[in-house]
Design a protein around this motif. Structure first.
Motif, mmCIF file in Angstrom:
data_model
loop_
_atom_site.group_PDB
_atom_site.id
_atom_site.type_symbol
_atom_site.label_atom_id
_atom_site.label_comp_id
_atom_site.label_asym_id
_atom_site.label_seq_id
_atom_site.Cartn_x
_atom_site.Cartn_y
_atom_site.Cartn_z
ATOM 1 N N SER A 137 -6.401 -15.960 5.371
ATOM 2 C CA SER A 137 -6.120 -17.336 4.952
ATOM 3 C C SER A 137 -6.070 -17.508 3.445
ATOM 4 O O SER A 137 -5.422 -18.428 2.940
ATOM 5 N N GLY A 138 -6.759 -16.662 2.707
ATOM 6 C CA GLY A 138 -6.814 -16.782 1.264
ATOM 7 C C GLY A 138 -6.722 -15.431 0.591
ATOM 8 O O GLY A 138 -6.982 -14.395 1.217
ATOM 9 N N LEU A 139 -6.350 -15.420 -0.679
ATOM 10 C CA LEU A 139 -6.088 -14.166 -1.395
ATOM 11 C C LEU A 139 -5.105 -13.293 -0.617
ATOM 12 O O LEU A 139 -5.255 -12.066 -0.543
ATOM 13 N N LYS A 140 -4.108 -13.914 -0.046
ATOM 14 C CA LYS A 140 -3.157 -13.191 0.789
ATOM 15 C C LYS A 140 -2.433 -12.089 0.029
ATOM 16 O O LYS A 140 -2.067 -11.064 0.608
ATOM 17 N N GLY A 141 -2.207 -12.303 -1.252
ATOM 18 C CA GLY A 141 -1.416 -11.357 -2.023
ATOM 19 C C GLY A 141 -2.160 -10.151 -2.539
ATOM 20 O O GLY A 141 -1.565 -9.305 -3.206
ATOM 21 N N THR A 142 -3.458 -10.043 -2.241
ATOM 22 C CA THR A 142 -4.236 -8.921 -2.785
ATOM 23 C C THR A 142 -4.060 -7.637 -1.994
ATOM 24 O O THR A 142 -4.443 -6.565 -2.470
ATOM 25 N N GLY A 143 -3.508 -7.729 -0.776
ATOM 26 C CA GLY A 143 -3.319 -6.519 0.026
ATOM 27 C C GLY A 143 -4.601 -5.747 0.242
ATOM 28 O O GLY A 143 -4.627 -4.509 0.163
ATOM 29 N N SER A 144 -5.679 -6.446 0.549
ATOM 30 C CA SER A 144 -7.002 -5.812 0.653
ATOM 31 C C SER A 144 -7.190 -5.161 2.026
ATOM 32 O O SER A 144 -7.998 -5.604 2.849
ATOM 33 N N LYS A 145 -6.473 -4.097 2.231
ATOM 34 C CA LYS A 145 -6.375 -3.452 3.538
ATOM 35 C C LYS A 145 -7.454 -2.396 3.738
ATOM 36 O O LYS A 145 -8.239 -2.112 2.825
ATOM 37 N N ASP A 146 -7.498 -1.824 4.927
ATOM 38 C CA ASP A 146 -8.464 -0.769 5.229
ATOM 39 C C ASP A 146 -7.943 0.587 4.777
ATOM 40 O O ASP A 146 -6.737 0.880 4.874
ATOM 41 N N VAL A 147 -8.858 1.427 4.311
ATOM 42 C CA VAL A 147 -8.568 2.803 3.915
ATOM 43 C C VAL A 147 -9.273 3.735 4.897
ATOM 44 O O VAL A 147 -10.470 3.566 5.168
ATOM 45 N N LEU A 148 -8.527 4.706 5.440
ATOM 46 C CA LEU A 148 -9.068 5.629 6.431
ATOM 47 C C LEU A 148 -9.011 7.058 5.901
ATOM 48 O O LEU A 148 -7.980 7.493 5.367
ATOM 49 N N VAL A 149 -10.116 7.771 6.060
ATOM 50 C CA VAL A 149 -10.228 9.155 5.596
ATOM 51 C C VAL A 149 -10.746 10.001 6.754
ATOM 52 O O VAL A 149 -11.662 9.589 7.478
#
Length: 390
Positions: free
Chosen positions: A181-193
């Motif tokens: 809903s907010g900070l949509k443009g930050t692309g704060s996605k999950d990182v998998l290793v």
């Protein structure tokens, strides 16, 4: 390639301010893309603002770290997501300067404009000590700016406590799950290793970072690398919210200047309730700026004379970081509540500032209750509950 010492704090803040109009124009696109547009990245790199606190040895300017906060606050006037990612990226290029020398040489080997994301929750990390380093597996969430980053700093528990591991993008995958809903443009996605080897030279103790005793202290020998991590790191998250509040204030003034009350025909610019809301909100934003600036001056002054902040001082700064965010969100709420139905439209910057400020304030690094409790405990002579966060 070395940084240009002729570039100063005022230059970089002015360059950031010059970007605000175009960031406002791109704010809607930034949300649609769910990451920072390439044009904005190009603007960041050409202006040099991302290299503000980066070591001069690796193309940075190594200006006293509070300049990053001033720049982030300027950018926040235009777009909250963009300011958030700026604060993250600039903070990381400062933090990488605290890693062992070989890690820094590897990180900046291709470009002085390299970027890193982070994810610092170790709860789903699997760290195994092996010869020469660590084997790393796991999932890390909220990795802001990861799409544009060539590296990620990931947290895990090592044999001696919490560590940060620097991992190249070739060793992780990004899960596109940032639908928010907010900070949509930050692309704060999950990182998998999955079972990746991280050499020991790309690992740093978080305890050393918090004490201002990282390897970078002896490598660069400048005050930026004597600063305890937490005294400035979470301010890199609070500063964009200050900027969002300032942006909301400016948007509110513009909106009130063109509105007329439906029932009375009164110009809203002449309404005393509008005057009061505007006055209170401006006082809150200005107070947040002053608190942030005062803490920045104190931290830099201590670093200049190679003194470390006391536990009480670190707890106060951590409290202030959360309070600055709290004040800024309060100002945004005050203005949004008085903005009327027109502020609800997607085309209105008011609704975006409102959503973004609240989303940003949810970061665990800005949680008010925990920071306030720790300061209160220490002030009353008690031991902190979680000293590792100070």
């Amino acid at each position: 390639q070395r940084g240009n010492r002729m570039v100063n704090r005022e230059d970089l803040i002015r360059r950031a301010a010059d970007l605000v109009p175009v960031l406002r124009e791109r704010a809607e696109l930034t949300e649609e893309l769910r990451q920072i547009p390439q044009a904005t990245l190009d603007d960041f790199h050409s202006s040099g603002i991302l290299r503000a606190a980066q070591p001069t040895r690796f193309g940075g300017y190594d200006i006293d770290y509070p300049v990053v906060l001033d720049i982030a606050a300027e950018l926040g006037r235009g777009c909250g997501s963009t300011a958030w990612c700026y604060g993250i990226w600039a903070a990381h290029n400062w933090a990488v300067g605290m890693f062992p020398e070989k890690a820094q040489e590897e990180y900046w080997s291709d470009s002085v404009d390299v970027l890193s994301s982070t994810s610092l929750d170790p709860s789903r990390a699997e760290v195994t000590s092996i010869k020469g380093g660590y084997q790393l597996s796991g999932r890390w969430s909220f990795s802001s700016g990861c799409d544009a980053s060539a590296w990620a700093i990931l947290a895990g528990m090592g044999p001696g406590g919490l560590i940060w591991l620097l991992v190249h993008q070739s060793d992780y995958t990004i899960e596109d799950n940032w639908f928010v809903s907010g900070l949509k443009g930050t692309g704060s996605k999950d990182v998998l290793v999955h079972e990746v080897f991280v050499p020991e030279y790309r690992v740093v103790s978080v305890a050393d970072l918090r004490r201002g005793q990282s390897p970078g202290r002896t490598i660069h020998k400048t005050l930026n690398f004597r600063i305890p991590l937490q005294t400035m790191f979470a301010y890199s998250l609070a500063a964009p919210i200050v900027g969002m509040a300032q942006g909301a204030l400016e948007a509110f003034e513009e909106l009130m200047g063109s509105r007329v009350a439906y029932t009375t025909g009164e110009k809203m610019i002449e309404n005393p309730l509008v005057h009061i809301r505007l006055s209170e909100a401006e006082a809150e934003v200005n107070s947040a700026r002053l608190i942030m600036a005062d803490d920045g001056r104190e931290v830099v002054a201590k670093a200049k004379i190679k003194e470390t902040l006391s536990l009480m001082e670190r707890a106060r700064v951590r409290r202030n970081q959360a309070y600055v965010a709290k004040l800024s969100v309060r100002a945004v709420d005050r203005l949004f509540e008085a903005s009327g139905g027109h502020a609800l439209f997607d085309s209105s910057p008011m609704q975006r500032f409102h959503r973004d400020a609240h989303a940003a304030s949810h970061h665990f690094g800005l949680a008010w209750e925990g920071a306030a409790e720790e300061y209160g405990r220490i002030r009353l002579g008690l031991e902190p509950k979680n000293p590792a966060r100070l």
